[in-house]
Design an enzyme around this catalytic site. Sequence first.
Site, PDB file in Angstrom:
ATOM      1  N   CYS A  63      -4.292 -62.968  72.116  1.00 54.03           N
ATOM      2  CA  CYS A  63      -3.168 -61.967  72.516  1.00 54.03           C
ATOM      3  C   CYS A  63      -2.893 -61.136  71.294  1.00 54.03           C
ATOM      4  CB  CYS A  63      -1.764 -62.233  72.993  1.00 54.03           C
ATOM      5  SG  CYS A  63      -2.036 -63.296  74.330  1.00 54.03           S
TER       6      CYS A  63
HETATM    7  N1  CO8 Z   1       4.682 -68.221  93.634  1.00 59.81           N
HETATM    8  C1  CO8 Z   1       5.840 -69.093  94.086  1.00 59.81           C
HETATM    9  N2  CO8 Z   1       6.200 -70.070  93.418  1.00 59.81           N
HETATM   10  C2  CO8 Z   1       5.829 -70.426  92.044  1.00 59.81           C
HETATM   11  C3  CO8 Z   1       4.549 -69.207  91.807  1.00 59.81           C
HETATM   12  C4  CO8 Z   1       4.035 -68.567  92.493  1.00 59.81           C
HETATM   13  N3  CO8 Z   1       2.942 -67.769  92.233  1.00 59.81           N
HETATM   14  N4  CO8 Z   1       4.010 -70.001  90.492  1.00 59.81           N
HETATM   15  C5  CO8 Z   1       4.791 -71.040  90.146  1.00 59.81           C
HETATM   16  N5  CO8 Z   1       5.635 -71.272  91.170  1.00 59.81           N
HETATM   17  C6  CO8 Z   1       6.762 -72.133  91.125  1.00 59.81           C
HETATM   18  C7  CO8 Z   1       6.675 -73.260  90.079  1.00 59.81           C
HETATM   19  O1  CO8 Z   1       5.653 -74.050  90.659  1.00 59.81           O
HETATM   20  C8  CO8 Z   1       8.104 -73.742  89.900  1.00 59.81           C
HETATM   21  O2  CO8 Z   1       8.378 -74.386  90.980  1.00 59.81           O
HETATM   22  P1  CO8 Z   1       9.313 -75.989  90.702  1.00 59.81           P
HETATM   23  O3  CO8 Z   1      10.649 -75.421  90.350  1.00 59.81           O
HETATM   24  O4  CO8 Z   1       9.166 -76.475  91.917  1.00 59.81           O
HETATM   25  O5  CO8 Z   1       8.511 -76.725  89.752  1.00 59.81           O
HETATM   26  C9  CO8 Z   1       8.733 -72.574  89.903  1.00 59.81           C
HETATM   27  O6  CO8 Z   1       8.043 -71.568  90.689  1.00 59.81           O
HETATM   28  C10 CO8 Z   1       9.109 -71.866  88.638  1.00 59.81           C
HETATM   29  O7  CO8 Z   1       8.224 -72.062  87.928  1.00 59.81           O
HETATM   30  P2  CO8 Z   1       7.918 -71.666  86.535  1.00 59.81           P
HETATM   31  O8  CO8 Z   1       9.128 -72.467  85.354  1.00 59.81           O
HETATM   32  O9  CO8 Z   1       6.845 -71.741  85.657  1.00 59.81           O
HETATM   33  O10 CO8 Z   1       8.526 -70.100  86.279  1.00 59.81           O
HETATM   34  P3  CO8 Z   1       8.802 -68.947  85.364  1.00 59.81           P
HETATM   35  O11 CO8 Z   1      10.306 -68.467  85.537  1.00 59.81           O
HETATM   36  O12 CO8 Z   1       8.839 -69.833  83.887  1.00 59.81           O
HETATM   37  O13 CO8 Z   1       7.792 -68.208  85.361  1.00 59.81           O
HETATM   38  C11 CO8 Z   1       5.764 -67.377  83.945  1.00 59.81           C
HETATM   39  C12 CO8 Z   1       6.314 -68.256  84.974  1.00 59.81           C
HETATM   40  C13 CO8 Z   1       5.748 -66.126  84.619  1.00 59.81           C
HETATM   41  C14 CO8 Z   1       4.541 -67.902  83.708  1.00 59.81           C
HETATM   42  C15 CO8 Z   1       6.713 -67.312  82.649  1.00 59.81           C
HETATM   43  O14 CO8 Z   1       6.863 -68.579  82.271  1.00 59.81           O
HETATM   44  C16 CO8 Z   1       5.835 -66.722  81.555  1.00 59.81           C
HETATM   45  O15 CO8 Z   1       5.585 -65.603  81.809  1.00 59.81           O
HETATM   46  N6  CO8 Z   1       6.069 -67.179  80.313  1.00 59.81           N
HETATM   47  C17 CO8 Z   1       5.505 -66.688  79.219  1.00 59.81           C
HETATM   48  C18 CO8 Z   1       4.069 -66.891  79.329  1.00 59.81           C
HETATM   49  C19 CO8 Z   1       3.305 -66.091  78.198  1.00 59.81           C
HETATM   50  O16 CO8 Z   1       3.786 -65.414  77.542  1.00 59.81           O
HETATM   51  N7  CO8 Z   1       1.969 -66.416  78.062  1.00 59.81           N
HETATM   52  C20 CO8 Z   1       1.416 -65.879  76.931  1.00 59.81           C
HETATM   53  C21 CO8 Z   1       0.050 -65.463  77.673  1.00 59.81           C
HETATM   54  S1  CO8 Z   1      -1.131 -65.564  76.712  1.00 59.81           S
HETATM   55  C22 CO8 Z   1      -1.810 -64.402  76.379  1.00 59.81           C
HETATM   56  O17 CO8 Z   1      -0.998 -63.107  76.755  1.00 59.81           O
HETATM   57  C23 CO8 Z   1      -3.199 -64.135  76.070  1.00 59.81           C
HETATM   58  C24 CO8 Z   1      -3.850 -65.100  76.304  1.00 59.81           C
HETATM   59  C25 CO8 Z   1      -5.383 -65.009  76.244  1.00 59.81           C
HETATM   60  C26 CO8 Z   1      -6.232 -64.442  77.516  1.00 59.81           C
HETATM   61  C27 CO8 Z   1      -6.350 -65.189  78.632  1.00 59.81           C
HETATM   62  C28 CO8 Z   1      -7.224 -64.376  79.559  1.00 59.81           C
HETATM   63  C29 CO8 Z   1      -7.340 -65.177  80.916  1.00 59.81           C
END
Ligand code: CO8
Length: 371
Positions: free
Chosen positions: A154
């Site tokens: 990223c």
């Molecule tokens: N629909 C419904 N429910 C869902 C879904 C969905 N699609 N996905 C997850 N849930 C559920 C989970 O299973 C979980 O259920 P339970 O409580 O029963 O376990 C519940 O929803 C809550 O899940 P989370 O705690 O995971 O939810 P969050 O509020 O944390 O949101 C995010 C998830 C959106 C992923 C959030 O944590 C986030 O954005 N975090 C930061 C991630 C980040 O910054 N990553 C950096 C990315 S890396 C980058 O940018 C470059 C990478 C290199 C390139 C890669 C290319 C492919």
Amino acid sequence: MTVAISATGLWTPSDSITNAELVASFNTYVERFNAEHAAEIAAGTKMALQPSSVEFIEKASGIKHRFVMDKAGSLDVDRMMPRIPERPNAEISLMAEVALNAAKQALERAGRDAREIGAVICSCSSLQRPYPALAIEVQNASAQAASATTNVACSSATFAIQNAIDIVNAGHAQSVLVVNRELTTGHLNFRDRDSDFIFGDAAVAILVEKADIAPKGAWTILGSKLKTVFSNNIRNNFGFLNRGDEAHRDDPDKLITQQGRKVFKEVVPLVSEMILEQMAAMNLKASDMRRLWLHQANSNMNRLIAERVLGHEASQDEAPTVLDVYGNTAGAGSIIAFHNHSDDLKAGDKGLICSFGTGYSEGSIFVQKSA
Ligand code: CO8
């Protein structure tokens, strides 16, 4: 020596996917999977898959839509991955072609001919092939210059901007073209509801030049800071050694996997502290910062980081979000925010381009609009 960003370019594919379309495809896959494995699920030997929802995606991430290389293949429930036909070696590769689209726009906007470019840096989260280097292919199709390829996920664009600044400062070139092409859907798992909604495809280009040859209105670089802290929370184990272990060659960890919640919790303080430390080192106050162009991974994350940096809740004008339209485009995100939301600023205005993500890696580039 003073160095400036003379212009940027942006390219996106013509295909795009809304949350509703993504969720419809994923939920059809879930229904099929659960029906096919009903007996094992009932016996407790297999876990039923859970459906996705538009409401969750928008609330958790702020993402509503993303551009993609191939919509049909990515949403086809029998496939769930983009269809990207191989090209003969005699043709330009897809990634180089995409990079050139963004590069041409940046050069046009700066009024610069490709022959004036002294160096080309291609940076991205994933490479189409190990070699020959993508940067050399781009250079061959555009500039007569030395070139290099880098990958800091990223932070690929900001780290490459730092390389470009160093090249100009060392006197090796006056104009350095940075190209960051992120075809993220190629390594996105469309069968994983935790990550399928996050990423989108795009390419950006940034022209970094000696300030005294930069065009009017260029962005002078006031200072920069890079930081890395190792973490396994975002990982992709795809690579050229996979063929040595056939049993695991196609496992889901050969696509992106992440512990999103952990990333969120760890990266928000890491990034905001780094920005504040660098601002203090440069004698910059929050009130000096006209705009923050932050990495685009999650709108809630950006809200918290911007609030810690500015000392108050940031408006869209102070810290623009482009996630709703583009999704997370890895290294391109903060540059897309800058590209789309910088023309309205006035000479003297200061701002920050900041990336953060996998690695972990963070890159801050402080800029000021010139007259
Ligand atoms: N629909 C419904 N429910 C869902 C879904 C969905 N699609 N996905 C997850 N849930 C559920 C989970 O299973 C979980 O259920 P339970 O409580 O029963 O376990 C519940 O929803 C809550 O899940 P989370 O705690 O995971 O939810 P969050 O509020 O944390 O949101 C995010 C998830 C959106 C992923 C959030 O944590 C986030 O954005 N975090 C930061 C991630 C980040 O910054 N990553 C950096 C990315 S890396 C980058 O940018 C470059 C990478 C290199 C390139 C890669 C290319 C492919």
